[in-house]
Scaffold this active site. Structure first.
Site, PDB file in Angstrom:
ATOM      1  N   LYS A   1       0.845  -1.206   0.000  1.00 47.89           N
ATOM      2  CA  LYS A   1       0.000   0.000   0.000  1.00 47.89           C
ATOM      3  C   LYS A   1       0.867   1.237   0.000  1.00 47.89           C
ATOM      4  CE  LYS A   1       0.934   1.413   4.328  1.00 47.89           C
ATOM      5  NZ  LYS A   1       1.795   2.570   4.526  1.00 47.89           N
TER       6      LYS A   1
ATOM      7  N   PRO B   1       9.631  -4.633  -0.551  1.00 43.23           N
ATOM      8  CA  PRO B   1      10.796  -4.498   0.331  1.00 43.23           C
ATOM      9  C   PRO B   1      10.380  -4.397   1.808  1.00 43.23           C
ATOM     10  CG  PRO B   1      10.853  -2.868  -1.451  1.00 43.23           C
ATOM     11  CD  PRO B   1       9.526  -3.539  -1.524  1.00 43.23           C
TER      12      PRO B   1
ATOM     13  N   ALA C   1      10.366  -3.128   5.683  1.00 44.77           N
ATOM     14  CA  ALA C   1      10.497  -1.855   6.421  1.00 44.77           C
ATOM     15  C   ALA C   1      10.735  -0.684   5.472  1.00 44.77           C
ATOM     16  CB  ALA C   1      11.615  -1.937   7.477  1.00 44.77           C
TER      17      ALA C   1
ATOM     18  N   GLY D   1       7.980   1.248   4.255  1.00 47.80           N
ATOM     19  CA  GLY D   1       6.817   2.145   4.265  1.00 47.80           C
ATOM     20  C   GLY D   1       5.684   1.650   3.389  1.00 47.80           C
TER      21      GLY D   1
ATOM     22  N   ALA E   1       4.062  -1.412   3.873  1.00 46.35           N
ATOM     23  CA  ALA E   1       3.244  -2.375   4.628  1.00 46.35           C
ATOM     24  C   ALA E   1       3.391  -3.804   4.114  1.00 46.35           C
ATOM     25  CB  ALA E   1       1.771  -1.944   4.635  1.00 46.35           C
TER      26      ALA E   1
ATOM     27  N   GLY F   1       4.950  -6.353   5.577  1.00 49.42           N
ATOM     28  CA  GLY F   1       4.658  -7.312   6.653  1.00 49.42           C
ATOM     29  C   GLY F   1       3.157  -7.452   6.862  1.00 49.42           C
ATOM     30  N   SER F   2       2.449  -6.353   6.736  1.00 46.82           N
ATOM     31  CA  SER F   2       0.986  -6.388   6.889  1.00 46.82           C
ATOM     32  C   SER F   2       0.356  -7.164   5.737  1.00 46.82           C
ATOM     33  CB  SER F   2       0.417  -4.966   6.910  1.00 46.82           C
ATOM     34  OG  SER F   2       0.956  -4.260   7.997  1.00 46.82           O
ATOM     35  N   ALA F   3       0.908  -7.015   4.537  1.00 48.75           N
ATOM     36  CA  ALA F   3       0.407  -7.777   3.389  1.00 48.75           C
ATOM     37  C   ALA F   3       0.576  -9.271   3.652  1.00 48.75           C
ATOM     38  CB  ALA F   3       1.146  -7.368   2.119  1.00 48.75           C
TER      39      ALA F   3
ATOM     40  N   ASP G   1      -2.144  -1.859   9.717  1.00 49.82           N
ATOM     41  CA  ASP G   1      -2.378  -1.820   8.267  1.00 49.82           C
ATOM     42  C   ASP G   1      -2.895  -3.145   7.710  1.00 49.82           C
ATOM     43  OD1 ASP G   1      -1.336   0.757   8.223  1.00 49.82           O
ATOM     44  OD2 ASP G   1       0.682   0.080   7.718  1.00 49.82           O
TER      45      ASP G   1
HETATM   46  O1  C5P Z   1       0.234  -1.398  14.308  1.00 46.33           O
HETATM   47  P1  C5P Z   1       1.646  -1.570  13.868  1.00 46.33           P
HETATM   48  O2  C5P Z   1       2.340  -2.671  14.595  1.00 46.33           O
HETATM   49  O3  C5P Z   1       1.786  -1.702  12.382  1.00 46.33           O
HETATM   50  O4  C5P Z   1       2.386  -0.227  14.242  1.00 46.33           O
HETATM   51  C1  C5P Z   1       3.786  -0.142  14.334  1.00 46.33           C
HETATM   52  C2  C5P Z   1       4.178   1.064  15.168  1.00 46.33           C
HETATM   53  O5  C5P Z   1       3.861   2.266  14.450  1.00 46.33           O
HETATM   54  C3  C5P Z   1       3.444   1.200  16.477  1.00 46.33           C
HETATM   55  O6  C5P Z   1       4.081   0.484  17.496  1.00 46.33           O
HETATM   56  C4  C5P Z   1       3.500   2.707  16.728  1.00 46.33           C
HETATM   57  O7  C5P Z   1       4.757   3.076  17.232  1.00 46.33           O
HETATM   58  C5  C5P Z   1       3.409   3.270  15.325  1.00 46.33           C
HETATM   59  N1  C5P Z   1       2.018   3.652  14.964  1.00 46.33           N
HETATM   60  C6  C5P Z   1       1.443   4.763  15.548  1.00 46.33           C
HETATM   61  N2  C5P Z   1       0.163   5.123  15.219  1.00 46.33           N
HETATM   62  C7  C5P Z   1      -0.525   4.400  14.295  1.00 46.33           C
HETATM   63  C8  C5P Z   1       0.040   3.270  13.682  1.00 46.33           C
HETATM   64  C9  C5P Z   1       1.331   2.915  14.031  1.00 46.33           C
HETATM   65  O8  C5P Z   1       2.057   5.435  16.384  1.00 46.33           O
HETATM   66  N3  C5P Z   1      -1.759   4.777  13.976  1.00 46.33           N
END
Ligand code: C5P
Length: 345
Positions: A8, A96, A98, A100, A102, A104-106, A138
């Protein structure tokens, strides 16, 4: 069982102040692109994951792996205890790590869809979205795909009726960026300016407050497929960019390009100053808009059509301002089965 899930980008990423739980309330416009990972799941005596492809060595194994965590979360939600929910997960990465985007989320979303099929747990997309939200902010969007407004941590989704196909050029950077570090840097920058920054932060690209918790300008039919929004903190949080929504509805890439905005961009640029040069190069080479993807360090550029995207990709890779260049189109579908074992005779 093999599932493909998309990367994304965020066409708008408006970040509110840090919440008590450490997250930030967002208003974001997610856009799934044709760059994707593939995840295969198969029954196994105990859970394990193997990863190949782009940046495979940097994907965490064991319980830190988001796809494994997603499978475990679904097994719990479906009441599969003991070994019944154990799977071997094979991830083929093109997104790739980390970056930006997502990735890992995919992979987590793909694992949810694959396990839901493999175990015949029969969760609806709405139920899968609820499990997804517990795995990462995500992940629900990677299930849904398309273009969608995300609120809360990003997990409360409303599909957006966007017209047309958008042609993106992605410039991958050498390093990686930690998402928590980028959010912390934004908080520090805002504190230094005495700015708590809900809707008026730098780079939020014409954000306007959302008047009340009503529906976003989205297709009513499409919105029904998304996780319904709760009573959002409308009025006090960051706002949705109305010009961007209009541009997306009319399918006008030049207007979309003008309205791209990312509140995390100044933080990402302060951590990786070289990205300024990458963004400037893409704009000089004719991109309609440029921004850092999510928490970075990937930079994305919008081109007017497929031909211009190809020209831009070729020129950017010759300009020496990034590690590698790729093209992608959007919107792309959410996580979907691409190969299912045939049923036993
Ligand atoms: O939810 P996820 O594990 O993907 O988020 C990773 C990190 O990104 C969180 O631990 C937080 O530090 C930051 N984050 C945030 N606010 C969001 C989404 C992510 O601060 N809405």
């Amino acid at each position: 069982m093999t599932v493909r899930a998309p990367a994304k980008i965020n066409l708008q990423l408006a970040v509110g102040p840090r919440r008590a739980d450490g997250y930030h309330d967002l208003v974001t416009v997610f856009h799934a692109i044709s760059l994707s990972d593939e995840v295969t799941v198969a029954p196994a005596a105990s859970a394990r994951v193997t990863v190949s492809g782009e940046g495979a060595g940097r994907v965490p194994g064991g319980n830190d792996n988001l796809a494994l965590r997603a499978a475990a979360a679904l097994a719990r939600a479906a009441g599969l205890d003991g070994g019944a929910g154990a799977v071997e997960i094979t991830i083929r990465k093109r997104i790739p790590v980390a970056a930006g985007l997502a990735g890992g989320s995919a992979d987590a979303a793909a694992a949810l869809v694959a396990c839901n099929e493999l175990w015949k747990t029969g969760l609806s997309q709405r139920e899968l979205c609820e499990v997804a939200a517990g795995v990462g902010s995500d992940v629900a969007f990677a299930l849904l795909g398309g273009t969608a407004v995300g609120r809360g941590r990003g997990e409360r989704l409303t599909a957006v009726l966007a017209s047309g196909e958008y042609h993106w050029v992605l410039a991958f950077a050498d390093g990686q960026l930690s998402t928590p570090l980028v959010y912390e840097t934004l908080d520090r920058q805002r504190a230094a300016r005495g700015d708590r920054g809900p809707g008026n932060a730098v780079g939020s690209g014409g954000s306007v407050p959302v008047p009340g918790p009503g529906p976003d300008p989205a297709s009513p039919g499409a919105a029904a497929a998304a996780v319904p929004e709760g009573s959002g903190a409308a009025g006090s949080g960051p706002g949705l960019n109305a010009e961007l929504m209009t541009a997306l509805r009319s399918g006008d890439p030049a207007a979309v390009g003008r309205e791209l905005g990312n509140d995390l961009q100044p933080a990402a640029l302060s951590l990786v100053p070289g990205l300024r040069k990458t963004l400037a190069a893409g704009l000089e080479l004719g991109a309609l808009g440029a921004l850092v993807a999510g928490s970075g360090p990937t930079c994305v550029f919008l081109a007017a059509d497929a031909g211009r995207a190809l020209d831009l990709a070729v020129s950017l890779s010759g300009a020496g301002v990034c590690r590698a260049v790729a093209r992608a189109t959007g919107p792309a579908p959410g996580a979907a089965v691409i190969d299912a074992p045939s049923a036993a005779p």
